[in-house]
Design a protein around this motif. Structure first.
Motif, PDB file in Angstrom:
ATOM      1  N   LEU A 257     -63.937  27.459 -28.658  1.00  0.00           N
ATOM      2  CA  LEU A 257     -63.600  28.790 -28.994  1.00  0.00           C
ATOM      3  C   LEU A 257     -62.638  29.362 -28.667  1.00  0.00           C
ATOM      4  CD1 LEU A 257     -64.784  30.738 -31.346  1.00  0.00           C
ATOM      5  CD2 LEU A 257     -65.860  31.937 -29.384  1.00  0.00           C
ATOM      6  N   ASP A 258     -61.456  29.935 -29.473  1.00  0.00           N
ATOM      7  CA  ASP A 258     -60.389  30.454 -28.934  1.00  0.00           C
ATOM      8  C   ASP A 258     -60.856  32.192 -28.777  1.00  0.00           C
ATOM      9  OD1 ASP A 258     -58.038  32.140 -28.731  1.00  0.00           O
ATOM     10  OD2 ASP A 258     -56.978  30.412 -29.716  1.00  0.00           O
ATOM     11  N   HIS A 259     -61.079  32.548 -27.669  1.00  0.00           N
ATOM     12  CA  HIS A 259     -61.681  33.889 -27.592  1.00  0.00           C
ATOM     13  C   HIS A 259     -60.608  35.039 -27.824  1.00  0.00           C
ATOM     14  CE1 HIS A 259     -64.424  31.444 -25.134  1.00  0.00           C
ATOM     15  NE2 HIS A 259     -65.241  32.048 -25.305  1.00  0.00           N
ATOM     16  N   LYS A 260     -59.457  34.718 -27.492  1.00  0.00           N
ATOM     17  CA  LYS A 260     -58.192  35.806 -27.541  1.00  0.00           C
ATOM     18  C   LYS A 260     -58.341  35.828 -29.478  1.00  0.00           C
ATOM     19  CE  LYS A 260     -54.855  35.813 -24.261  1.00  0.00           C
ATOM     20  NZ  LYS A 260     -53.364  35.306 -24.084  1.00  0.00           N
ATOM     21  N   ARG A 261     -58.277  34.836 -29.972  1.00  0.00           N
ATOM     22  CA  ARG A 261     -58.101  34.973 -31.503  1.00  0.00           C
ATOM     23  C   ARG A 261     -59.353  35.410 -32.040  1.00  0.00           C
ATOM     24  NH1 ARG A 261     -57.983  29.331 -33.917  1.00  0.00           N
ATOM     25  NH2 ARG A 261     -60.414  29.306 -33.558  1.00  0.00           N
ATOM     26  N   THR A 262     -60.585  35.347 -31.532  1.00  0.00           N
ATOM     27  CA  THR A 262     -61.604  36.093 -31.988  1.00  0.00           C
ATOM     28  C   THR A 262     -61.838  37.506 -31.682  1.00  0.00           C
ATOM     29  OG1 THR A 262     -62.906  33.992 -31.599  1.00  0.00           O
ATOM     30  CG2 THR A 262     -64.317  35.681 -32.360  1.00  0.00           C
ATOM     31  N   ILE A 263     -61.196  37.961 -30.765  1.00  0.00           N
ATOM     32  CA  ILE A 263     -61.163  39.154 -30.205  1.00  0.00           C
ATOM     33  C   ILE A 263     -60.392  39.984 -31.019  1.00  0.00           C
ATOM     34  CG2 ILE A 263     -60.633  40.865 -28.398  1.00  0.00           C
ATOM     35  CD1 ILE A 263     -61.821  38.679 -26.353  1.00  0.00           C
ATOM     36  N   TYR A 264     -59.235  39.633 -31.378  1.00  0.00           N
ATOM     37  CA  TYR A 264     -58.254  40.125 -32.398  1.00  0.00           C
ATOM     38  C   TYR A 264     -58.864  40.221 -33.789  1.00  0.00           C
ATOM     39  CZ  TYR A 264     -54.629  40.050 -28.606  1.00  0.00           C
ATOM     40  OH  TYR A 264     -53.953  39.995 -27.307  1.00  0.00           O
ATOM     41  N   VAL A 265     -59.419  39.272 -34.230  1.00  0.00           N
ATOM     42  CA  VAL A 265     -60.089  39.019 -35.494  1.00  0.00           C
ATOM     43  C   VAL A 265     -61.118  40.279 -35.575  1.00  0.00           C
ATOM     44  CG1 VAL A 265     -61.615  37.820 -37.119  1.00  0.00           C
ATOM     45  CG2 VAL A 265     -59.454  37.069 -36.109  1.00  0.00           C
ATOM     46  N   GLY A 266     -61.881  40.295 -34.416  1.00  0.00           N
ATOM     47  CA  GLY A 266     -62.885  41.433 -34.211  1.00  0.00           C
ATOM     48  C   GLY A 266     -62.735  42.691 -34.419  1.00  0.00           C
ATOM     49  N   LEU A 267     -61.243  43.229 -34.234  1.00  0.00           N
ATOM     50  CA  LEU A 267     -60.938  44.452 -34.284  1.00  0.00           C
ATOM     51  C   LEU A 267     -61.132  45.420 -35.584  1.00  0.00           C
ATOM     52  CD1 LEU A 267     -57.419  44.054 -32.795  1.00  0.00           C
ATOM     53  CD2 LEU A 267     -59.009  45.508 -31.731  1.00  0.00           C
ATOM     54  N   ALA A 268     -61.278  44.341 -36.697  1.00  0.00           N
ATOM     55  CA  ALA A 268     -61.797  45.030 -37.924  1.00  0.00           C
ATOM     56  C   ALA A 268     -63.141  45.510 -37.822  1.00  0.00           C
ATOM     57  CB  ALA A 268     -61.592  44.210 -38.989  1.00  0.00           C
ATOM     58  N   PHE A 269     -64.056  44.711 -37.262  1.00  0.00           N
ATOM     59  CA  PHE A 269     -65.449  45.080 -36.993  1.00  0.00           C
ATOM     60  C   PHE A 269     -65.552  46.166 -35.997  1.00  0.00           C
ATOM     61  CE2 PHE A 269     -69.917  43.965 -36.097  1.00  0.00           C
ATOM     62  CZ  PHE A 269     -70.372  44.043 -37.316  1.00  0.00           C
ATOM     63  N   PHE A 270     -64.770  46.187 -35.144  1.00  0.00           N
ATOM     64  CA  PHE A 270     -64.832  47.013 -34.025  1.00  0.00           C
ATOM     65  C   PHE A 270     -64.506  48.641 -34.931  1.00  0.00           C
ATOM     66  CE2 PHE A 270     -62.247  50.281 -31.536  1.00  0.00           C
ATOM     67  CZ  PHE A 270     -62.710  50.246 -30.508  1.00  0.00           C
ATOM     68  N   SER A 271     -63.603  48.540 -36.027  1.00  0.00           N
ATOM     69  CA  SER A 271     -63.443  50.019 -36.482  1.00  0.00           C
ATOM     70  C   SER A 271     -64.698  50.288 -37.288  1.00  0.00           C
ATOM     71  CB  SER A 271     -62.067  49.889 -37.160  1.00  0.00           C
ATOM     72  OG  SER A 271     -62.086  49.017 -38.414  1.00  0.00           O
ATOM     73  N   ILE A 272     -65.266  49.328 -38.202  1.00  0.00           N
ATOM     74  CA  ILE A 272     -66.427  49.506 -38.991  1.00  0.00           C
ATOM     75  C   ILE A 272     -67.378  50.043 -38.071  1.00  0.00           C
ATOM     76  CG2 ILE A 272     -68.110  48.299 -40.506  1.00  0.00           C
ATOM     77  CD1 ILE A 272     -65.920  46.251 -41.256  1.00  0.00           C
ATOM     78  N   CYS A 273     -67.709  49.390 -36.991  1.00  0.00           N
ATOM     79  CA  CYS A 273     -68.831  49.995 -36.396  1.00  0.00           C
ATOM     80  C   CYS A 273     -68.729  51.335 -35.657  1.00  0.00           C
ATOM     81  CB  CYS A 273     -69.146  49.012 -35.229  1.00  0.00           C
ATOM     82  SG  CYS A 273     -69.993  47.552 -35.913  1.00  0.00           S
ATOM     83  N   ALA A 274     -67.525  51.870 -35.241  1.00  0.00           N
ATOM     84  CA  ALA A 274     -67.083  52.853 -34.711  1.00  0.00           C
ATOM     85  C   ALA A 274     -67.358  54.089 -35.903  1.00  0.00           C
ATOM     86  CB  ALA A 274     -65.651  52.926 -34.411  1.00  0.00           C
ATOM     87  N   PHE A 275     -66.996  53.557 -37.109  1.00  0.00           N
ATOM     88  CA  PHE A 275     -67.308  54.688 -38.132  1.00  0.00           C
ATOM     89  C   PHE A 275     -68.707  54.585 -38.400  1.00  0.00           C
ATOM     90  CE2 PHE A 275     -68.397  55.215 -42.672  1.00  0.00           C
ATOM     91  CZ  PHE A 275     -67.941  56.328 -42.911  1.00  0.00           C
ATOM     92  N   TRP A 276     -69.397  53.683 -38.618  1.00  0.00           N
ATOM     93  CA  TRP A 276     -70.981  53.541 -39.133  1.00  0.00           C
ATOM     94  C   TRP A 276     -71.675  54.323 -38.027  1.00  0.00           C
ATOM     95  CZ3 TRP A 276     -71.908  53.920 -43.835  1.00  0.00           C
ATOM     96  CH2 TRP A 276     -70.997  53.080 -44.682  1.00  0.00           C
ATOM     97  N   GLN A 277     -71.434  54.392 -36.773  1.00  0.00           N
ATOM     98  CA  GLN A 277     -72.135  54.905 -35.741  1.00  0.00           C
ATOM     99  C   GLN A 277     -72.168  56.374 -35.818  1.00  0.00           C
ATOM    100  OE1 GLN A 277     -74.244  53.418 -32.782  1.00  0.00           O
ATOM    101  NE2 GLN A 277     -75.018  55.126 -33.487  1.00  0.00           N
ATOM    102  N   VAL A 278     -70.756  56.942 -36.335  1.00  0.00           N
ATOM    103  CA  VAL A 278     -70.740  58.316 -36.259  1.00  0.00           C
ATOM    104  C   VAL A 278     -71.330  58.627 -37.710  1.00  0.00           C
ATOM    105  CG1 VAL A 278     -68.982  60.165 -37.018  1.00  0.00           C
ATOM    106  CG2 VAL A 278     -68.658  58.582 -34.953  1.00  0.00           C
ATOM    107  N   TYR A 279     -71.145  57.971 -38.748  1.00  0.00           N
ATOM    108  CA  TYR A 279     -71.911  58.281 -39.913  1.00  0.00           C
ATOM    109  C   TYR A 279     -73.469  58.313 -39.945  1.00  0.00           C
ATOM    110  CZ  TYR A 279     -73.131  57.724 -44.735  1.00  0.00           C
ATOM    111  OH  TYR A 279     -73.536  57.936 -46.271  1.00  0.00           O
TER     112      TYR A 279
END
Length: 426
Positions: free
Chosen positions: A3-25
């Motif tokens: 597994l390319d961890h760097k690649r997966t972490i950068y791809v995960g930035l979208a989900f990072f922002s999604i979860c940041a929003f939903w936690q506040v919501y």
């Protein structure tokens, strides 16, 4: 295969922002509804279900649309860009309309931001399997969920710091901070993620031809036994979301009005759960490599049911509650790492977005029903019903999950334990 961890972490930035929003919501909107508009728990539950009603239509729609989209930026990135930017703007209208005391304009603002979030959730989640070979998807999903957990814990920390202990606190600074974080995450993702290049790289790593995968016929009928397993795992998804979402939707009110916690103090309990989840995502992927996804999920469901059952015993807040919320975090992480890969394991390469839509259709259907149903019990029976309600549905998901027979391909084990954490390797 590694597994390319760097690649997966950068791809995960979208989900990072999604979860940041939903936690506040999930934490703040119920408080606004109760404190600013004096709305009952049942009606509040119905409003909190609105995002899931929209998602029932929009997530499968935009998941399938992104499957068929072909742009210079790729299939998923146009939706991620548009959805993130729109959500970051519209979410700042929520505290403005709440301060105006206009429920009508508040609902308009809420609908705008929820539509924006629904625009990119399925494409954001589908991007991980697009760029990750099948045997590595549990570990890839572990990192995606890890990114989501970091987003959630960041928002919880901001809640604890920025929500004052007053009768009618202002949530505008909190929401502004989260919207800025979402935009910064998107900018970093745009700099680091070249979707077409990463998809082509995944096919080389898998020894596949991209054209073969993307042109795989989806018209061939799914075998009956596989379809039965697909239905059962989707039903399991719905049931554990029925339990889990009841807690996440009502917890800020439960902590304030049942346990008597003031301001943003309730966030510390959720931070403990998120930290436990963060520590569990990678081990959950490793457990799946050793024992298979199904057994690992069943272990997580058992942990979640035990945690919710134990939380019911506390009539006032106690530090021991942190232990059971940590157990809930472990259980939820273990479930999430492995359930989505089991669903897309049954898909063809061209259908990942569609099966992502199926996964979210069932999870969102549960989240349409459970805020209203659990809210009815909170209002008419009492807040003490919250955790028994949640535990019951989680236990039912254990039963249905026992009958799932497909999608349980055991992921490849890493060459060493360090490989799972080697995010900085070139």
């Amino acid at each position: 295969m590694k597994l390319d961890h760097k690649r997966t972490i950068y791809v995960g930035l979208a989900f990072f922002s999604i979860c940041a929003f939903w936690q506040v919501y999930d934490s703040i909107i119920p408080l606004i509804l109760k404190e600013s508009f004096h709305i009952s728990d049942t009606l509040s539950g119905a409003i909190m279900a609105l995002d899931n009603v929209l998602a029932l239509v929009m997530l499968p729609l935009f998941g399938a649309l992104s499957d068929k989209t072909h742009t210079r930026l790729g299939r998923r990135m146009p939706y991620i860009i548009a959805g993130t930017l729109c959500a970051a703007v519209f979410m700042n209208l929520i505290p403005i309309t709440a301060n105006l005391g206009s429920l009508a304009w508040f609902m308009v603002a809420l609908c705008l931001v929820l539509c924006s979030m629904s625009l990119y959730r399925s494409p954001a989640v589908a991007l991980m399997p697009d760029v990750t070979p099948k045997p590595l998807r549990s570990r890839g999903n572990a990192i995606i969920n890890l990114m989501g957990a970091f987003g959630g814990i960041l928002s919880l920390g901001l809640i604890a710091m920025l929500v004052p202990k007053t009768a009618h606190p202002s949530y505008a600074p909190l929401i502004l901070c989260v919207s800025i974080i979402m935009v910064l995450s998107l900018l970093l993702m745009l700099r680091k993620v070249n979707e077409p290049k990463l998809v082509a790289q995944m096919h080389r790593e898998s020894g596949e031809q991209a054209s073969d995968t993307l042109s795989a016929s989806s018209s061939q009928p799914m075998p009956r036994t596989v379809k039965r397993s697909l239905i059962l795992i989707l039903l399991s998804v719905a049931l554990w979301y029925m339990g889990y979402n009841a807690v996440t939707t009502a917890f800020s009110k439960y902590a304030r009005f049942y346990w008597g916690l003031e301001g943003g103090l309730f966030a510390y309990t959720l931070i403990i759960a998120q930290i436990a989840a963060i520590l569990s995502y990678i081990p959950a992927g490793l457990l799946a490599s050793k024992f298979g996804r199904k057994k690992t999920i069943l272990l997580g469901v058992a942990c979640l049911a035990l945690a919710f059952g134990a939380a019911f015993l506390f009539k006032t807040f106690s530090a021991l509650i942190f232990v059971f919320f940590a157990l809930a975090g472990v259980g939820w992480a273990t479930i999430n790492v492995n359930s989505y890969p089991m669903v897309v394991e049954m898909s063809k390469g061209a259908d990942v977005g569609k099966y992502t839509g199926y996964y979210y259709t069932f999870s969102m259907a549960a989240q349409v029903v459970t805020p209203m149903l659990s809210g009815f019990f909170l209002e008419h029976i009492g807040y003490g019903t919250l955790f028994p309600y949640a535990a019951l549905f989680v236990i039912l998901s254990f039963v249905t999950m026992c009958f799932v027979k497909h999608g349980d391909n055991r992921p490849d084990a890493p060459q060493s334990k360090l490989e799972a954490f080697n995010a900085m390797e070139d």
